[in-house]
Design an enzyme around this catalytic site. Structure first.
Site, PDB file in Angstrom:
ATOM      1  N   CYS A 133      30.623  23.776  52.233  1.00  0.00           N
ATOM      2  CA  CYS A 133      30.232  24.590  53.394  1.00  0.00           C
ATOM      3  C   CYS A 133      28.703  24.657  53.514  1.00  0.00           C
ATOM      4  O   CYS A 133      28.070  23.644  53.764  1.00  0.00           O
ATOM      5  CB  CYS A 133      30.889  25.964  53.305  1.00  0.00           C
ATOM      6  SG  CYS A 133      30.864  26.834  54.879  1.00  0.00           S
ATOM      7  N   HIS A 138      36.686  24.633  52.620  1.00  0.00           N
ATOM      8  CA  HIS A 138      36.662  25.297  51.311  1.00  0.00           C
ATOM      9  C   HIS A 138      37.798  24.803  50.425  1.00  0.00           C
ATOM     10  O   HIS A 138      38.917  25.305  50.528  1.00  0.00           O
ATOM     11  CB  HIS A 138      36.762  26.820  51.498  1.00  0.00           C
ATOM     12  CG  HIS A 138      35.518  27.404  52.042  1.00  0.00           C
ATOM     13  ND1 HIS A 138      34.474  27.812  51.238  1.00  0.00           N
ATOM     14  CD2 HIS A 138      35.108  27.605  53.311  1.00  0.00           C
ATOM     15  CE1 HIS A 138      33.488  28.249  51.995  1.00  0.00           C
ATOM     16  NE2 HIS A 138      33.846  28.135  53.260  1.00  0.00           N
ATOM     17  N   SER A 162      40.483  50.601  25.022  1.00  0.00           N
ATOM     18  CA  SER A 162      40.831  51.430  26.180  1.00  0.00           C
ATOM     19  C   SER A 162      42.289  51.264  26.564  1.00  0.00           C
ATOM     20  O   SER A 162      42.815  52.034  27.350  1.00  0.00           O
ATOM     21  CB  SER A 162      39.954  51.027  27.360  1.00  0.00           C
ATOM     22  OG  SER A 162      40.368  49.753  27.831  1.00  0.00           O
ATOM     23  N   GLY A 163      42.915  50.222  26.030  1.00  0.00           N
ATOM     24  CA  GLY A 163      44.286  49.952  26.459  1.00  0.00           C
ATOM     25  C   GLY A 163      44.319  48.913  27.562  1.00  0.00           C
ATOM     26  O   GLY A 163      45.351  48.336  27.854  1.00  0.00           O
ATOM     27  N   SER A 171      39.687  44.957  26.525  1.00  0.00           N
ATOM     28  CA  SER A 171      39.429  45.459  25.176  1.00  0.00           C
ATOM     29  C   SER A 171      40.572  45.083  24.242  1.00  0.00           C
ATOM     30  O   SER A 171      40.368  44.839  23.053  1.00  0.00           O
ATOM     31  CB  SER A 171      39.161  46.959  25.173  1.00  0.00           C
ATOM     32  OG  SER A 171      40.305  47.702  25.480  1.00  0.00           O
ATOM     33  N   LYS A 210      38.680  36.915  34.252  1.00  0.00           N
ATOM     34  CA  LYS A 210      39.855  37.722  33.931  1.00  0.00           C
ATOM     35  C   LYS A 210      41.104  36.865  33.684  1.00  0.00           C
ATOM     36  O   LYS A 210      41.868  37.127  32.760  1.00  0.00           O
ATOM     37  CB  LYS A 210      40.121  38.666  35.110  1.00  0.00           C
ATOM     38  CG  LYS A 210      41.062  39.779  34.815  1.00  0.00           C
ATOM     39  CD  LYS A 210      40.307  40.884  34.166  1.00  0.00           C
ATOM     40  CE  LYS A 210      41.066  42.138  34.021  1.00  0.00           C
ATOM     41  NZ  LYS A 210      40.181  43.195  33.512  1.00  0.00           N
TER      42      LYS A 210
END
Ligand code: XMP
Length: 511
Positions: free
Chosen positions: A82, A169, A223-224, A228, A367
């Protein structure tokens, strides 16, 4: 082991992280760096290929970001997407024009010449366009590789110099063969070997952590959440009992969450995990508070002091583990934006813990990669696919004051919603889904009696990065079941509403 690397130069487009994620998914390590990265730094990075992302500018704009043309002389293949394609054309003597109207959406693209970039891609296919300017003439020495009805140069390239530009894209799913095109660029043009896999990553990290930590001690705030959890599991694999994890139970977690964390990590994996039971303390501090930002501040501060007390009991450690991931460290290179919400996370910890070094084993991962590492390490889908939960947890999903009663009602309603989404098979499609307890009560009728109870709102959104989001089109039957169950099974709730607002103008959380 050194991996082959691709450099993705960020020109400010909305899909930039997605490009980097696709490249990684194809088995090639890459970094997303600001587009003004100096030539010397680019050389030092030694990429096997360079990708220019899209961006909101016009190459003729006053502050249009640009690239050093010397970069085209490095002998490293370049793919512009692009704005990136327009910039390559502009810098190499092609013609970029401003179209009277923007082109946005699915378009049929037709190949105009053979090229390894389009190997295995049919002559006609569908691609995703989102642009105003376009390349009218490719630079001298470049050929037109594809066109659409309204875009004379949908792709161009020089096979000799291995420099290419595509107007569409390839990174978005609506481009039918977009992934194939990226794969071709990486494997046929850049000579990638596919040495980036999460199995290798986990093994390498474990070895690296083991070597770095030696016989010293490590502390982790668990933190669960998935980051973490995966970070702690990697470190645990590397150093076993020399890792101590602390889980602060602030009493604001979702139903069964603290119990699950203890059963998976302490009982299942045998981690040295301490639970700080601080629910009453947090509730006490939150008494009478209904302002969202104030809730966040109180919880953030209290979290740190509880953690500090626990850390003191443990004594000095050498390392502190943080679940930082790649999107947290990417420099956006863009200006500062307005603070909409002050996000509380464990970023404030280093000040109160007596430690020497920080361990951030997930610093390079997106992630989806963190999730794959979690799976490689044998963590269950329940942990690995857990949806993001904000640090202040249910406190910002309870409108008005946080009370024990509201917490109990919300926990039960939220658990039902989560259960039903999971059993409808929608859990992975939806970015976040949760219940909110509103600050209003309404009249209902149950049996022959009048009720006057809380309104529960359901929130479910689709998103790529939480910056923008759309409300999820959950089938009516699923909503019906959730509403029926909440009003029948949950004490303190007699009405359920569904939030149909996108972000912007709303935010994902209600507070
Ligand atoms: P919003 O509500 O701002 O949320 O659209 C975007 C993402 O951030 C999460 N969020 C938080 N995370 N502390 C956190 O750690 C917070 O105070 C906080 N507030 C919102 C939210 O769940 C969503 O994923």
């Amino acid at each position: 082991m050194e991996h082959q690397r691709v450099l993705v130069l960020d020109f400010g487009g909305q899909y930039n992280q997605l490009i980097a994620r696709r490249v990684r998914d194809l088995g090639v390590y890459c970094d997303l760096k600001p587009c003004d990265l100096p030539l010397e730094a680019i050389k030092a990075y030694a990429p096997i290929g360079i990708i220019f992302t899209g961006g909101p500018n016009s190459v003729y704009g006053e502050d249009a970001p640009t690239a050093d043309p010397a970069l085209f002389g490095l002998g490293v293949p370049v793919l512009g997407i692009c704005y990136g394609a327009q910039l390559i054309a502009h810098l190499s003597g092609g013609t970029v024009r401003h179209a009277p109207a923007s082109e946005y959406g699915r378009r049929e693209i037709e190949l105009a010449a053979g090229s390894p970039l389009f190997a295995g891609i049919p002559k006609k296919s569908v691609c995703w366009m989102s642009h105003t300017d376009y390349v009218a003439e490719p630079p001298a020495g470049f050929s037109v590789l594809a066109r659409t009805a309204s875009c004379p140069v949908a792709a161009f390239g020089s096979e000799e110099r291995k420099i290419y530009g595509v107007q569409f894209h390839p990174e978005v799913v609506h481009s039918e063969y977009g992934n194939k095109l990226l794969e071709n660029f990486l494997y046929l043009i850049c000579g990638a070997q596919g040495d980036w896999t999460m199995k290798n990553f986990a093994a390498e990290q474990i070895a690296r952590i083991r070597e770095r930590v030696g016989d010293r001690r490590v502390l982790c705030a668990m933190s669960g959440g998935v980051d973490s959890a995966v970070a702690a599991t990697l470190v645990h694999r590397a150093v076993g009992d020399r890792l101590t994890c602390v889980f602060v139970d602030h009493g604001l977690h979702r139903k069964n969450e603290p119990e699950e964390v203890m059963s998976v990590f302490r009982d299942g994996l045998g981690m040295n995990l301490i639970m700080a039971d601080a629910g009453e303390r947090f509730l006490e501090k939150l008494k009478g508070v209904s302002d969202p930002e104030q809730k966040r501040k109180i919880i953030g501060k209290e979290f740190i002091s509880v953690f500090e007390e626990e850390a003191k009991k443990i004594g000095a450690v050498d390392f502190l583990v943080q679940g930082t991931i790649y999107p947290d460290v990417i420099e956006s290179g863009k200006g500062k934006s307005a603070v909409i919400k002050s996000h509380h996370n464990v970023g404030g910890l280093p000040d109160v813990v007596d430690f020497r070094e920080i361990l951030e084993p997930l610093r390079d991962l997106f992630k989806d990669e963190v999730r794959r590492v979690g799976t490689e390490l044998g963590l269950s889908d329940g942990i690995v696919w857990r949806q993001p939960c904000p640090g202040p947890a249910l406190a910002i999903r309870i409108m008005g004051e946080v009370t024990k009663e509201k917490l109990a009602t919300l926990r039960d309603a939220d658990a039902i919603f989560r259960e039903e989404i999971a059993s409808a098979g929608l859990a992975r499609e939806i970015w976040q889904y949760f219940a909110v307890i509103t600050d209003s009560k309404t009249v209902g009728v149950q049996g022959d009696f009048r009720t006057y109870e809380n309104v529960i709102a359901l929130r479910a959104v689709t998103s790529v990065d939480a910056m923008t989001a759309d409300w999820a089109r959950i089938p009516y039957e699923v909503l019906e079941k959730v509403s029926g169950r909440i009003t029948n099974e949950v004490k303190g709730a007699n009405r359920v509403v569904y939030d149909i607002t996108s972000k912007p103008p709303a935010t994902i959380e209600w507070e």
